[in-house]
Design a protein around this motif. Structure first.
Motif, PDB file in Angstrom:
ATOM      1  N   GLY A 268       1.900  59.096  54.248  1.00 32.60           N
ATOM      2  CA  GLY A 268       2.130  58.206  53.119  1.00 32.60           C
ATOM      3  C   GLY A 268       1.241  58.478  51.926  1.00 32.60           C
ATOM      4  O   GLY A 268       0.153  59.046  52.055  1.00 32.60           O
ATOM      5  N   ALA A 269       1.723  58.035  50.759  1.00 33.83           N
ATOM      6  CA  ALA A 269       0.975  58.166  49.510  1.00 33.83           C
ATOM      7  C   ALA A 269       1.329  57.002  48.595  1.00 33.83           C
ATOM      8  O   ALA A 269       2.404  56.415  48.708  1.00 33.83           O
ATOM      9  CB  ALA A 269       1.311  59.483  48.818  1.00 33.83           C
ATOM     10  N   ILE A 270       0.450  56.697  47.697  1.00 34.93           N
ATOM     11  CA  ILE A 270       0.689  55.669  46.683  1.00 34.93           C
ATOM     12  C   ILE A 270       1.029  56.375  45.380  1.00 34.93           C
ATOM     13  O   ILE A 270       0.347  57.327  44.973  1.00 34.93           O
ATOM     14  CB  ILE A 270      -0.534  54.753  46.532  1.00 34.93           C
ATOM     15  CG1 ILE A 270      -0.739  53.971  47.835  1.00 34.93           C
ATOM     16  CG2 ILE A 270      -0.363  53.810  45.343  1.00 34.93           C
ATOM     17  CD1 ILE A 270      -1.986  53.129  47.875  1.00 34.93           C
ATOM     18  N   VAL A 271       2.064  55.900  44.726  1.00 32.84           N
ATOM     19  CA  VAL A 271       2.511  56.479  43.465  1.00 32.84           C
ATOM     20  C   VAL A 271       1.570  56.048  42.342  1.00 32.84           C
ATOM     21  O   VAL A 271       1.305  54.855  42.173  1.00 32.84           O
ATOM     22  CB  VAL A 271       3.953  56.055  43.145  1.00 32.84           C
ATOM     23  CG1 VAL A 271       4.370  56.552  41.764  1.00 32.84           C
ATOM     24  CG2 VAL A 271       4.906  56.552  44.223  1.00 32.84           C
ATOM     25  N   ILE A 272       1.065  57.032  41.603  1.00 35.72           N
ATOM     26  CA  ILE A 272       0.303  56.753  40.382  1.00 35.72           C
ATOM     27  C   ILE A 272       1.314  56.620  39.247  1.00 35.72           C
ATOM     28  O   ILE A 272       1.402  55.604  38.592  1.00 35.72           O
ATOM     29  CB  ILE A 272      -0.724  57.862  40.094  1.00 35.72           C
ATOM     30  CG1 ILE A 272      -1.771  57.911  41.211  1.00 35.72           C
ATOM     31  CG2 ILE A 272      -1.376  57.654  38.729  1.00 35.72           C
ATOM     32  CD1 ILE A 272      -2.698  59.109  41.147  1.00 35.72           C
ATOM     33  N   ASP A 273       2.067  57.677  39.016  1.00 34.48           N
ATOM     34  CA  ASP A 273       3.157  57.716  38.035  1.00 34.48           C
ATOM     35  C   ASP A 273       3.928  58.984  38.379  1.00 34.48           C
ATOM     36  O   ASP A 273       3.429  60.082  38.138  1.00 34.48           O
ATOM     37  CB  ASP A 273       2.614  57.755  36.608  1.00 34.48           C
ATOM     38  CG  ASP A 273       3.692  57.603  35.556  1.00 34.48           C
ATOM     39  OD1 ASP A 273       4.797  57.108  35.871  1.00 34.48           O
ATOM     40  OD2 ASP A 273       3.443  57.991  34.396  1.00 34.48           O
ATOM     41  N   LEU A 274       5.100  58.804  39.011  1.00 38.57           N
ATOM     42  CA  LEU A 274       5.830  59.981  39.495  1.00 38.57           C
ATOM     43  C   LEU A 274       5.894  61.066  38.444  1.00 38.57           C
ATOM     44  O   LEU A 274       6.134  60.767  37.281  1.00 38.57           O
ATOM     45  CB  LEU A 274       7.250  59.601  39.920  1.00 38.57           C
ATOM     46  CG  LEU A 274       7.434  59.133  41.354  1.00 38.57           C
ATOM     47  CD1 LEU A 274       8.901  58.932  41.668  1.00 38.57           C
ATOM     48  CD2 LEU A 274       6.810  60.022  42.386  1.00 38.57           C
ATOM     49  N   PRO A 275       5.650  62.290  38.865  1.00 36.18           N
ATOM     50  CA  PRO A 275       5.529  62.792  40.225  1.00 36.18           C
ATOM     51  C   PRO A 275       4.110  62.739  40.799  1.00 36.18           C
ATOM     52  O   PRO A 275       3.850  63.285  41.869  1.00 36.18           O
ATOM     53  CB  PRO A 275       6.014  64.227  40.111  1.00 36.18           C
ATOM     54  CG  PRO A 275       5.595  64.640  38.731  1.00 36.18           C
ATOM     55  CD  PRO A 275       5.752  63.388  37.896  1.00 36.18           C
ATOM     56  N   GLU A 276       3.162  62.089  40.119  1.00 42.10           N
ATOM     57  CA  GLU A 276       1.781  62.048  40.598  1.00 42.10           C
ATOM     58  C   GLU A 276       1.577  60.935  41.625  1.00 42.10           C
ATOM     59  O   GLU A 276       1.999  59.802  41.417  1.00 42.10           O
ATOM     60  CB  GLU A 276       0.805  61.852  39.435  1.00 42.10           C
ATOM     61  CG  GLU A 276      -0.632  62.077  39.829  1.00 42.10           C
ATOM     62  CD  GLU A 276      -1.600  61.973  38.662  1.00 42.10           C
ATOM     63  OE1 GLU A 276      -2.745  62.399  38.851  1.00 42.10           O
ATOM     64  OE2 GLU A 276      -1.245  61.463  37.589  1.00 42.10           O
ATOM     65  N   VAL A 277       0.941  61.298  42.736  1.00 43.83           N
ATOM     66  CA  VAL A 277       0.610  60.351  43.803  1.00 43.83           C
ATOM     67  C   VAL A 277      -0.848  60.563  44.208  1.00 43.83           C
ATOM     68  O   VAL A 277      -1.477  61.551  43.814  1.00 43.83           O
ATOM     69  CB  VAL A 277       1.519  60.523  45.039  1.00 43.83           C
ATOM     70  CG1 VAL A 277       2.983  60.250  44.697  1.00 43.83           C
ATOM     71  CG2 VAL A 277       1.346  61.893  45.685  1.00 43.83           C
ATOM     72  N   ILE A 278      -1.342  59.652  45.025  1.00 41.91           N
ATOM     73  CA  ILE A 278      -2.669  59.790  45.612  1.00 41.91           C
ATOM     74  C   ILE A 278      -2.535  59.530  47.103  1.00 41.91           C
ATOM     75  O   ILE A 278      -1.828  58.594  47.514  1.00 41.91           O
ATOM     76  CB  ILE A 278      -3.700  58.865  44.927  1.00 41.91           C
ATOM     77  CG1 ILE A 278      -5.112  59.120  45.471  1.00 41.91           C
ATOM     78  CG2 ILE A 278      -3.287  57.411  44.988  1.00 41.91           C
ATOM     79  CD1 ILE A 278      -6.226  58.505  44.619  1.00 41.91           C
ATOM     80  N   HIS A 279      -3.165  60.395  47.909  1.00 41.10           N
ATOM     81  CA  HIS A 279      -3.013  60.288  49.358  1.00 41.10           C
ATOM     82  C   HIS A 279      -4.219  60.895  50.068  1.00 41.10           C
ATOM     83  O   HIS A 279      -5.006  61.612  49.473  1.00 41.10           O
ATOM     84  CB  HIS A 279      -1.710  60.944  49.818  1.00 41.10           C
ATOM     85  CG  HIS A 279      -1.591  62.404  49.514  1.00 41.10           C
ATOM     86  ND1 HIS A 279      -0.913  63.273  50.329  1.00 41.10           N
ATOM     87  CD2 HIS A 279      -2.066  63.163  48.494  1.00 41.10           C
ATOM     88  CE1 HIS A 279      -0.956  64.492  49.820  1.00 41.10           C
ATOM     89  NE2 HIS A 279      -1.647  64.457  48.709  1.00 41.10           N
ATOM     90  N   ALA A 280      -4.354  60.564  51.355  1.00 41.12           N
ATOM     91  CA  ALA A 280      -5.441  61.095  52.178  1.00 41.12           C
ATOM     92  C   ALA A 280      -4.905  62.261  53.001  1.00 41.12           C
ATOM     93  O   ALA A 280      -3.935  62.104  53.731  1.00 41.12           O
ATOM     94  CB  ALA A 280      -5.991  60.012  53.097  1.00 41.12           C
ATOM     95  N   VAL A 281      -5.547  63.406  52.852  1.00 40.71           N
ATOM     96  CA  VAL A 281      -5.080  64.606  53.552  1.00 40.71           C
ATOM     97  C   VAL A 281      -6.229  65.348  54.217  1.00 40.71           C
ATOM     98  O   VAL A 281      -7.344  65.380  53.703  1.00 40.71           O
ATOM     99  CB  VAL A 281      -4.336  65.573  52.604  1.00 40.71           C
ATOM    100  CG1 VAL A 281      -3.035  64.969  52.132  1.00 40.71           C
ATOM    101  CG2 VAL A 281      -5.185  65.954  51.416  1.00 40.71           C
ATOM    102  N   ILE A 282      -5.926  65.942  55.355  1.00 43.46           N
ATOM    103  CA  ILE A 282      -6.929  66.718  56.089  1.00 43.46           C
ATOM    104  C   ILE A 282      -7.316  67.954  55.286  1.00 43.46           C
ATOM    105  O   ILE A 282      -8.492  68.230  55.068  1.00 43.46           O
ATOM    106  CB  ILE A 282      -6.395  67.139  57.479  1.00 43.46           C
ATOM    107  CG1 ILE A 282      -6.160  65.916  58.344  1.00 43.46           C
ATOM    108  CG2 ILE A 282      -7.358  68.107  58.154  1.00 43.46           C
ATOM    109  CD1 ILE A 282      -5.433  66.212  59.649  1.00 43.46           C
TER     110      ILE A 282
END
Length: 148
Positions: free
Chosen positions: A104-118
Motif C-alpha cells: 500500500g501507499a498514500i497518494v500525495i498527488d497522482l502519480p506521486e505517492v509515499i510508501h514504505a519499501v524494503i
C-alpha cells in the motif's frame, strides 16, 4: 470538494510526509523508528482521526504463500474503491505483489505517492507511472471520503 474534506486530505498528506525516511521494519509503526507498507497507512489514517488503531497479526511474507486478500480486508471496512480518475490527495493505492494485493501507499498527488519499501530502506516517495516496481503491477485505489 468541500473545504473540510480538502483540509483533511491535506492533513493526511502532511502526516504521511512527516514519516518520510522512517526505516522499513516489518509489522512496526513507530514514526522515525520503523514501519512497513501495511502499518504506514494505518498509522497515518489513525493519526488524523479517520480510522481506529489497526494492529493486525500477519507474517511479513504472507502474500507469497496465500491467496487470501488479508490487506484488502483491513482496508474495505473504512474505504471504498474508486477509479484512478477519481483519486485525490490522501487516497490509498494498493498493488498486487505475490499472490494478492499486499503493498500500500498514500497518494500525495497522482502519480506521486509515499510508501514504505524494503529496497528503498523505508518511507519514500515514488511515481507510480515511472517506478517499474509499481507501474508493472495491478493496482487498485480507495478513498476514505464519501459514502462507503
Amino acid at each position: 470538494m468541500a473545504r473540510a474534506e480538502a483540509e483533511m486530505r491535506a492533513a493526511i498528506v502532511a502526516e504521511a510526509l512527516s514519516w518520510e525516511r522512517t526505516p522499513y521494519h516489518p509489522r512496526a509503526k513507530l514514526k522515525g523508528v520503523g514501519v512497513d507498507c501495511a502499518m504506514f497507512p494505518a498509522a497515518v489514517f489513525n493519526a488524523v482521526g479517520l480510522v481506529p488503531v489497526i494492529s493486525p497479526d500477519y507474517s511479513p511474507q504472507w502474500m507469497l504463500h496465500r491467496d487470501e486478500e488479508q490487506f484488502l480486508s483491513w482496508v474495505t471496512p473504512y474505504a471504498r474503491e474508486i477509479d484512478r480518475g477519481e483519486v485525490g490527495p490522501g487516497d490509498f493505492a494498493i498493488w498486487k505483489f505475490g499472490r494478492c494485493y499486499s503493498h500500500g501507499a498514500i497518494v500525495i498527488d497522482l502519480p506521486e505517492v509515499i510508501h514504505a519499501v524494503i529496497i528503498g530502506g523505508g518511507v519514500i516517495r515514488a511515481n507510480i507511472d515511472r517506478d517499474e516496481e509499481l507501474r508493472s503491477r495491478l493496482v487498485r485505489f480507495f478513498t476514505l471520503f464519501g459514502d462507503r
